[in-house]
Each structure stands twice: as C-alpha cells, then as structure tokens.
Design a protein around this motif. Structure first.
Motif, PDB file in Angstrom:
ATOM      1  N   ALA A   1       0.832  -1.205   0.000  1.00 32.20           N
ATOM      2  CA  ALA A   1       0.000   0.000   0.000  1.00 32.20           C
ATOM      3  C   ALA A   1       0.868   1.258   0.000  1.00 32.20           C
ATOM      4  CB  ALA A   1      -0.937  -0.005   1.203  1.00 32.20           C
ATOM      5  N   ALA A   2       1.962   1.237   0.757  1.00 31.70           N
ATOM      6  CA  ALA A   2       2.864   2.397   0.815  1.00 31.70           C
ATOM      7  C   ALA A   2       3.564   2.624  -0.522  1.00 31.70           C
ATOM      8  CB  ALA A   2       3.885   2.209   1.938  1.00 31.70           C
ATOM      9  N   ILE A   3       4.036   1.548  -1.140  1.00 31.96           N
ATOM     10  CA  ILE A   3       4.730   1.674  -2.429  1.00 31.96           C
ATOM     11  C   ILE A   3       3.778   2.178  -3.503  1.00 31.96           C
ATOM     12  CG2 ILE A   3       5.818   0.359  -4.309  1.00 31.96           C
ATOM     13  CD1 ILE A   3       7.041  -1.449  -2.096  1.00 31.96           C
ATOM     14  N   ILE A   4       2.612   1.574  -3.578  1.00 29.69           N
ATOM     15  CA  ILE A   4       1.633   1.980  -4.600  1.00 29.69           C
ATOM     16  C   ILE A   4       1.174   3.409  -4.343  1.00 29.69           C
ATOM     17  CG2 ILE A   4      -0.669   1.525  -5.540  1.00 29.69           C
ATOM     18  CD1 ILE A   4      -0.079  -1.501  -4.914  1.00 29.69           C
ATOM     19  N   GLY A   5       0.886   3.729  -3.084  1.00 27.10           N
ATOM     20  CA  GLY A   5       0.454   5.089  -2.754  1.00 27.10           C
ATOM     21  C   GLY A   5       1.488   6.130  -3.135  1.00 27.10           C
ATOM     22  N   ASP A   6       2.745   5.881  -2.793  1.00 27.18           N
ATOM     23  CA  ASP A   6       3.804   6.834  -3.145  1.00 27.18           C
ATOM     24  C   ASP A   6       3.945   6.990  -4.655  1.00 27.18           C
ATOM     25  OD1 ASP A   6       4.445   7.523  -0.577  1.00 27.18           O
ATOM     26  OD2 ASP A   6       6.522   6.857  -0.683  1.00 27.18           O
ATOM     27  N   ASN A   7       3.792   5.900  -5.375  1.00 25.69           N
ATOM     28  CA  ASN A   7       3.899   5.990  -6.833  1.00 25.69           C
ATOM     29  C   ASN A   7       2.747   6.781  -7.439  1.00 25.69           C
ATOM     30  OD1 ASN A   7       6.269   4.528  -8.193  1.00 25.69           O
ATOM     31  ND2 ASN A   7       5.746   3.267  -6.442  1.00 25.69           N
ATOM     32  N   VAL A   8       1.575   6.685  -6.850  1.00 26.11           N
ATOM     33  CA  VAL A   8       0.454   7.514  -7.302  1.00 26.11           C
ATOM     34  C   VAL A   8       0.771   8.985  -7.021  1.00 26.11           C
ATOM     35  CG1 VAL A   8      -1.967   8.106  -6.858  1.00 26.11           C
ATOM     36  CG2 VAL A   8      -1.302   5.711  -7.159  1.00 26.11           C
ATOM     37  N   GLY A   9       1.267   9.284  -5.814  1.00 33.06           N
ATOM     38  CA  GLY A   9       1.639  10.661  -5.478  1.00 33.06           C
ATOM     39  C   GLY A   9       2.716  11.208  -6.406  1.00 33.06           C
ATOM     40  N   TYR A  10       3.709  10.385  -6.704  1.00 31.94           N
ATOM     41  CA  TYR A  10       4.772  10.787  -7.621  1.00 31.94           C
ATOM     42  C   TYR A  10       4.183  11.100  -9.004  1.00 31.94           C
ATOM     43  CZ  TYR A  10       8.845  10.453 -10.659  1.00 31.94           C
ATOM     44  OH  TYR A  10       9.812  10.720 -11.592  1.00 31.94           O
ATOM     45  N   THR A  11       3.307  10.235  -9.472  1.00 35.46           N
ATOM     46  CA  THR A  11       2.707  10.415 -10.801  1.00 35.46           C
ATOM     47  C   THR A  11       1.858  11.677 -10.852  1.00 35.46           C
ATOM     48  OG1 THR A  11       2.734   8.028 -11.139  1.00 35.46           O
ATOM     49  CG2 THR A  11       1.259   9.306 -12.558  1.00 35.46           C
ATOM     50  N   ILE A  12       1.119  11.943  -9.794  1.00 36.91           N
ATOM     51  CA  ILE A  12       0.334  13.183  -9.737  1.00 36.91           C
ATOM     52  C   ILE A  12       1.260  14.384  -9.845  1.00 36.91           C
ATOM     53  CG2 ILE A  12      -1.075  14.649  -8.237  1.00 36.91           C
ATOM     54  CD1 ILE A  12      -2.374  12.014  -7.183  1.00 36.91           C
ATOM     55  N   GLY A  13       2.356  14.369  -9.088  1.00 38.20           N
ATOM     56  CA  GLY A  13       3.313  15.472  -9.136  1.00 38.20           C
ATOM     57  C   GLY A  13       3.973  15.609 -10.495  1.00 38.20           C
ATOM     58  N   ARG A  14       4.326  14.483 -11.064  1.00 36.45           N
ATOM     59  CA  ARG A  14       5.020  14.485 -12.356  1.00 36.45           C
ATOM     60  C   ARG A  14       4.158  15.086 -13.466  1.00 36.45           C
ATOM     61  NH1 ARG A  14      10.398  13.184 -13.541  1.00 36.45           N
ATOM     62  NH2 ARG A  14      10.514  12.687 -15.726  1.00 36.45           N
ATOM     63  N   TYR A  15       2.870  14.748 -13.459  1.00 36.93           N
ATOM     64  CA  TYR A  15       2.009  15.175 -14.563  1.00 36.93           C
ATOM     65  C   TYR A  15       1.176  16.419 -14.268  1.00 36.93           C
ATOM     66  CZ  TYR A  15       3.539  10.932 -16.729  1.00 36.93           C
ATOM     67  OH  TYR A  15       4.338   9.958 -17.274  1.00 36.93           O
ATOM     68  N   SER A  16       1.069  16.810 -13.003  1.00 37.41           N
ATOM     69  CA  SER A  16       0.322  18.035 -12.712  1.00 37.41           C
ATOM     70  C   SER A  16       1.230  19.166 -12.274  1.00 37.41           C
ATOM     71  CB  SER A  16      -0.736  17.781 -11.643  1.00 37.41           C
ATOM     72  OG  SER A  16      -0.124  17.511 -10.405  1.00 37.41           O
ATOM     73  N   GLY A  17       2.494  18.865 -12.047  1.00 42.27           N
ATOM     74  CA  GLY A  17       3.435  19.878 -11.584  1.00 42.27           C
ATOM     75  C   GLY A  17       3.525  21.083 -12.492  1.00 42.27           C
ATOM     76  N   LYS A  18       3.558  20.829 -13.787  1.00 36.91           N
ATOM     77  CA  LYS A  18       3.675  21.946 -14.728  1.00 36.91           C
ATOM     78  C   LYS A  18       2.445  22.843 -14.668  1.00 36.91           C
ATOM     79  CE  LYS A  18       6.886  19.815 -17.821  1.00 36.91           C
ATOM     80  NZ  LYS A  18       7.248  19.357 -19.120  1.00 36.91           N
ATOM     81  N   ARG A  19       1.261  22.233 -14.470  1.00 40.45           N
ATOM     82  CA  ARG A  19       0.040  23.044 -14.378  1.00 40.45           C
ATOM     83  C   ARG A  19       0.026  23.871 -13.101  1.00 40.45           C
ATOM     84  NH1 ARG A  19      -3.877  18.547 -15.034  1.00 40.45           N
ATOM     85  NH2 ARG A  19      -2.344  17.363 -16.147  1.00 40.45           N
ATOM     86  N   LEU A  20       0.567  23.316 -12.022  1.00 38.00           N
ATOM     87  CA  LEU A  20       0.616  24.059 -10.768  1.00 38.00           C
ATOM     88  C   LEU A  20       1.526  25.279 -10.879  1.00 38.00           C
ATOM     89  CD1 LEU A  20       0.919  21.139  -8.187  1.00 38.00           C
ATOM     90  CD2 LEU A  20      -1.073  22.573  -8.586  1.00 38.00           C
TER      91      LEU A  20
END
Length: 180
Positions: free
Chosen positions: A67-86
C-alpha cells in the motif's frame, strides 16, 4: 453478538481490517488528502493486534509495504504530470516557479535520502512523492528508494508494535488510548 448477527466471523473482520489498513496507508501516501491520517500509529496498533493473534503479522507487513509503495507511486505520478500546471504562472500564491527549481535541485542532490527519511515523518511522507514528481526525480531512482523506505517503515514500526503487544498483552484492551 454483533459479529453473529451479521454473520461475520473473526477472520472476516481481520480481513476487512487489513483492507482498511491498506486503504489508509495508500491514502496517506498517495493522495494529498491523506496527510492527516495516522500512519505510524496505525502500524504500531496493527503490530499490537498481530501479537494478540488478531492479524497475521507477515500478511500485515506485506499489505502495508504494498500500500505504501503503490500510494507513493500515485503521489509521484500526480506530481510528475500536474506539476507543470501548478507552476503555469511564474508566481502563484502557493506555488512559485522558484520552488519548482529548488525542488528539482534538491531531489537531484538528496532525492534518495529524502524519500527514505520522509517515510518516517508524518505529513512530509504525504507530500514527498508529489514533490519528487514535480522535481522530476528519475522514476527508477524514486521507485528504488520508495521500496527501501516502505520496507524499513512497515517492518520497523509494525514489529515494534508486535514486540510491545507481545510483552504487554493487556495493552490490546487499551488500544484506543495507545492510539490517541
């Protein structure tokens, strides 16, 4: 009485509890709304319950790690793909271009250590994967350190609870107070 009324046996309740633990850890690690969730306390309590036979310690640790590994990877992916919009504007109220540049430099220099250590710091553990994604930390490097951090965190805190629960079996009756 309630258990019998709804046809649930203790094993079913333990299984549901394990799924709930997984959901809480995933949410705390991967979704920005999870920063208020009690990850460390939950692992410690799960260890105490496992010491009393309520949960299988091996299954519990494996579920927490995944759960921790999958959760962190989701958080990373959100940052990776929404970071530019932020950071679309040069300087927003919360997000500034300068912050993104600092994050990139920080994760280039200290990324691995930061991901492992962040796992042990409430609130920081929620935002570190997002910031690593925004900071464009290499995904393979992030994944490697994410796995190490999840392993160390899940095993150490859950086994600490298991040890304490084994030494003080009556503690399970006061688990609410221990958690608080």
């Amino acid at each position: 009485m309630v258990v019998l009324m709804f046809g649930l046996d203790p094993e079913s309740i333990a299984q549901a509890g394990l799924w709930l633990i997984a959901l809480i850890i995933f949410t705390e690690s991967g979704l920005l709304i999870g920063f208020f969730l009690p990850g460390d306390t939950l692992l410690f309590a799960a260890g105490i319950l496992a010491a009393q036979g309520g949960l299988n310690i091996v299954h519990t640790i494996i579920v927490i790690i995944l759960a921790a590994i999958i959760g962190d990877n989701v958080g990373y992916t959100i940052g990776r793909y929404s970071g530019k919009r932020l950071f679309k504007k040069q300087d927003g109220i919360l997000f500034k271009k300068e912050y993104m540049d600092r994050a990139e430099a920080f994760y280039e220099k200290h990324g691995g250590k930061a991901i492992v250590l962040a796992r042990f710091v409430p609130i920081v553990r929620t935002f570190a994967p997002l910031v690593a994604g925004i900071g464009k930390m290499d995904r393979r490097v992030f994944f490697f350190y994410n796995v190490i951090g999840a392993l160390l965190w899940a095993v150490s805190i859950t086994l600490l609870g298991y040890y304490v629960g084994g030494r003080f079996p009556e503690l399970v009756h006061y688990l609410e107070y221990v958690i608080i």
